[in-house]
Write a protein that holds these residues in place. Structure first.
Motif, PDB file in Angstrom:
ATOM      1  N   ALA A 266      -3.409   0.812  -3.462  1.00 60.13           N
ATOM      2  CA  ALA A 266      -2.855  -0.354  -3.428  1.00 60.13           C
ATOM      3  C   ALA A 266      -1.740  -0.847  -4.613  1.00 60.13           C
ATOM      4  N   LEU A 267      -0.847  -1.826  -4.314  1.00 60.30           N
ATOM      5  CA  LEU A 267       0.063  -2.010  -5.467  1.00 60.30           C
ATOM      6  C   LEU A 267      -0.072  -3.669  -5.539  1.00 60.30           C
ATOM      7  N   ASP A 268       0.052  -4.040  -6.670  1.00 65.21           N
ATOM      8  CA  ASP A 268      -0.068  -5.519  -6.897  1.00 65.21           C
ATOM      9  C   ASP A 268       1.155  -6.034  -6.969  1.00 65.21           C
ATOM     10  N   PRO A 269       1.393  -7.470  -7.088  1.00 64.58           N
ATOM     11  CA  PRO A 269       2.706  -8.021  -6.879  1.00 64.58           C
ATOM     12  C   PRO A 269       3.656  -7.760  -8.046  1.00 64.58           C
ATOM     13  N   ALA A 270       3.192  -6.921  -8.890  1.00 64.66           N
ATOM     14  CA  ALA A 270       4.187  -6.373 -10.011  1.00 64.66           C
ATOM     15  C   ALA A 270       4.756  -4.984  -9.748  1.00 64.66           C
TER      16      ALA A 270
ATOM     17  N   GLU B 290       5.172  10.418   2.701  1.00 63.61           N
ATOM     18  CA  GLU B 290       4.956   9.357   2.104  1.00 63.61           C
ATOM     19  C   GLU B 290       5.226   8.013   2.781  1.00 63.61           C
ATOM     20  N   ALA B 291       4.488   6.965   2.457  1.00 65.91           N
ATOM     21  CA  ALA B 291       4.737   5.862   3.188  1.00 65.91           C
ATOM     22  C   ALA B 291       4.353   4.491   2.139  1.00 65.91           C
ATOM     23  N   THR B 292       5.439   3.685   1.853  1.00 63.86           N
ATOM     24  CA  THR B 292       5.088   2.465   0.949  1.00 63.86           C
ATOM     25  C   THR B 292       5.571   1.377   1.773  1.00 63.86           C
ATOM     26  N   GLN B 293       4.525   0.328   1.912  1.00 61.84           N
ATOM     27  CA  GLN B 293       4.883  -0.791   2.752  1.00 61.84           C
ATOM     28  C   GLN B 293       3.995  -1.882   2.678  1.00 61.84           C
ATOM     29  N   ALA B 294       4.187  -3.207   2.950  1.00 61.08           N
ATOM     30  CA  ALA B 294       3.460  -4.199   2.774  1.00 61.08           C
ATOM     31  C   ALA B 294       2.291  -4.455   3.704  1.00 61.08           C
ATOM     32  N   GLU B 295       2.206  -3.876   4.944  1.00 64.46           N
ATOM     33  CA  GLU B 295       1.351  -3.653   5.754  1.00 64.46           C
ATOM     34  C   GLU B 295       0.323  -2.672   5.471  1.00 64.46           C
TER      35      GLU B 295
ATOM     36  N   TYR C 117       0.800  -1.237  -0.034  1.00 65.63           N
ATOM     37  CA  TYR C 117      -0.017  -0.015  -0.018  1.00 65.63           C
ATOM     38  C   TYR C 117       1.143   1.083  -0.163  1.00 65.63           C
ATOM     39  N   ARG C 118       0.602   2.186  -0.548  1.00 64.69           N
ATOM     40  CA  ARG C 118       0.970   3.650  -0.679  1.00 64.69           C
ATOM     41  C   ARG C 118       0.117   4.382  -0.041  1.00 64.69           C
ATOM     42  N   LEU C 119       0.611   5.398   0.918  1.00 67.75           N
ATOM     43  CA  LEU C 119      -0.094   6.657   1.356  1.00 67.75           C
ATOM     44  C   LEU C 119       0.528   7.888   1.266  1.00 67.75           C
TER      45      LEU C 119
END
Length: 455
Positions: free
Chosen positions: A339-343, A315-320, A299-301
């Motif tokens: 939301a970020l997909d696996p690619a 900015e925050a980009t993380q799996a949680e 996810y990116r916020l």
């Protein structure tokens, strides 16, 4: 009348997002050596009654005598009597142009403007020129805007060069070309009906040329990705046409290292939903929780001071599906969640406003008995933070499961209270605070604390 090859039907754009699971921003890459820009496409002009090559040269060419180049290239034998309707092909670098105004409208953190290899700190309102690079460091952001309200936003660890920023006098067509050397970018290109207008974003392996749309481009480690949010974007490998079929809104594509080809369009993940309670931020740090989304690898916020997300500051980009941004001054802010997909393709955004109004009430350390003559004094302390005027209420209960309080003291102005000669035993206590701010009354209750008093 002016004719010119339709400037790449719909633009090509590719961007590579950084992978999904990264709490801290990647270190900024070493600045790429500027690559020679591909030659601008030629301009076509249809001869009208009364035109002469001499007149065209004086009005539209950088050097009037360059009409001879046009004459040779188009095999014109009579420059004063050209056939009406004949189409002339003119090299772009022969034509007069006017600079397009672009200014740095907002930035935060360490942002630098590089000119001929020399870097200077950014200043709000700075004018950008062809050949300059905008470089954002870790935790930094920059947005620049053009005369027609087109906008480019650059997050952390990004370097973008201004390749073209000019208007061709002959066609009255703006030429705006940018090269994303490394990092990410978000673009809002205002539609332009002029078929000769150009708006391109290039990466080391891809090109994006749009006539007006909203999209994102990223590039890293030889790969590029593009996500289309509005309109459609034509995508092609390399830094010049041909372009592939337009990528529609709601889809993204990838160009692999080496620019060997464009992937099939992939549907972007839908916009995530933010925890509704997080739109009121009163704790010591600002933190958000996102409802987990199927298919999301991260996810990116983004935090902004304005609803248009021009003035970004965190900015925050993380799996949680959660992020903590630390302390923040009181005010009204905005958060964008994707939301970020696996690619690594970034999905559709969801924008929320949130109120930051620090209002903290915390119990201090357990009291310790201090002798005063024949008496033992127990000092209870707590802390409060945030604006407004507060009064406190202290309650002490016998046992671990409180019923009616044995001491109930409201109206305290100071965050402390001393009790004398408490008998040995198990107690629990808590404090609440009533705050008045801007005419609004709120109450906050601290968690229950346990206390054992010995003999």
């Amino acid at each position: 009348m002016i004719l010119r090859p339709s400037l790449y039907a719909l633009a090509a754009v590719l961007a590579l997002a950084s992978g999904p699971a990264l709490c801290a921003p990647r270190a900024a890459a070493r600045p790429a050596k500027p690559a020679a820009a591909p030659a601008d496409p030629p301009v076509r002009y249809v001869v009208r009654r009364g035109d002469t090559l001499f007149d065209l040269g004086r009005a539209y060419l950088r050097k009037a005598n360059d009409y001879r180049h046009v004459q040779r290239a188009n095999q014109i034998s009579r420059p004063r009597a050209m056939p009406v309707g004949k189409t002339l092909t003119i090299q772009a670098d022969l034509l007069k142009t006017q600079p397009i105004d672009a200014r740095l409208s907002a930035f935060s953190g360490k942002v630098e403007i590089e000119t001929d290899g020399r870097r200077v700190p950014a200043e709000k309102g700075m004018t950008l020129r062809e050949g300059q690079r905008v470089i954002t460091g870790p935790g930094a952001f920059a947005t620049f805007e053009m005369e027609d309200a087109s906008r480019v936003t650059l997050p952390s660890n990004t370097a973008m060069r201004v390749v073209r920023l000019r208007n061709v006098v002959l066609t009255n067509a703006p030429q705006r070309v940018f090269r994303l050397d490394e990092g990410r970018s978000a673009i809002q290109a205002t539609p332009d009906p002029n078929p000769n207008a150009r708006f391109e974003v290039r990466t080391p392996v891809s090109i994006s040329a749009v006539r007006g749309t909203e999209f994102r481009v990223a590039a890293t480690e030889g790969r590029a990705q593009t996500e289309v949010l509005k309109g459609a974007v034509g995508v092609g490998p390399g830094e010049a046409p041909p372009l592939g079929p337009p990528v529609p809104a709601g889809f993204g594509v990838t160009v692999a290292p080496g620019g060997t080809g464009v992937s099939a369009p992939v549907a972007l993940l839908p916009a995530p939903t933010l925890n509704a309670a997080d739109q009121n931020q009163t704790d010591r740090t600002v933190h958000f929780a996102v409802h987990p989304q199927a298919g999301a690898a991260g996810y990116r916020l983004l935090l902004s001071r304005d609803a248009g997300f021009v003035d970004l500051f965190a900015e925050a980009t993380q799996a949680e599906a959660a992020a903590d941004f630390g302390p923040l001054e009181d005010g009204v802010y905005f958060v964008r969640v994707t939301a970020l997909d696996p690619a690594g393709l970034e999905g559709a955004p969801a924008d929320y406003s949130f109120d930051r109004d620090l209002d903290v009430l915390e119990a201090g350390a357990p009291p310790v008995a201090e002798a005063s003559g024949k008496h033992r004094n127990f000092l209870f302390r707590w802390s409060a933070a945030g604006g407004g005027v507060r009064s406190f209420r202290f309650q002490l209960f016998a046992g671990a499961r409180p019923a009616a309080p044995i001491i109930d003291q409201p109206g305290l102005v100071e965050p402390q209270l001393t009790l004398t000669d408490l008998p040995p035993g198990l107690y629990s206590w808590r404090v609440s605070a009533t705050r008045v701010k801007n005419g609004v009354v709120t109450e906050k209750v601290a968690p229950l604390q346990s206390l054992t008093i010995g003999r």
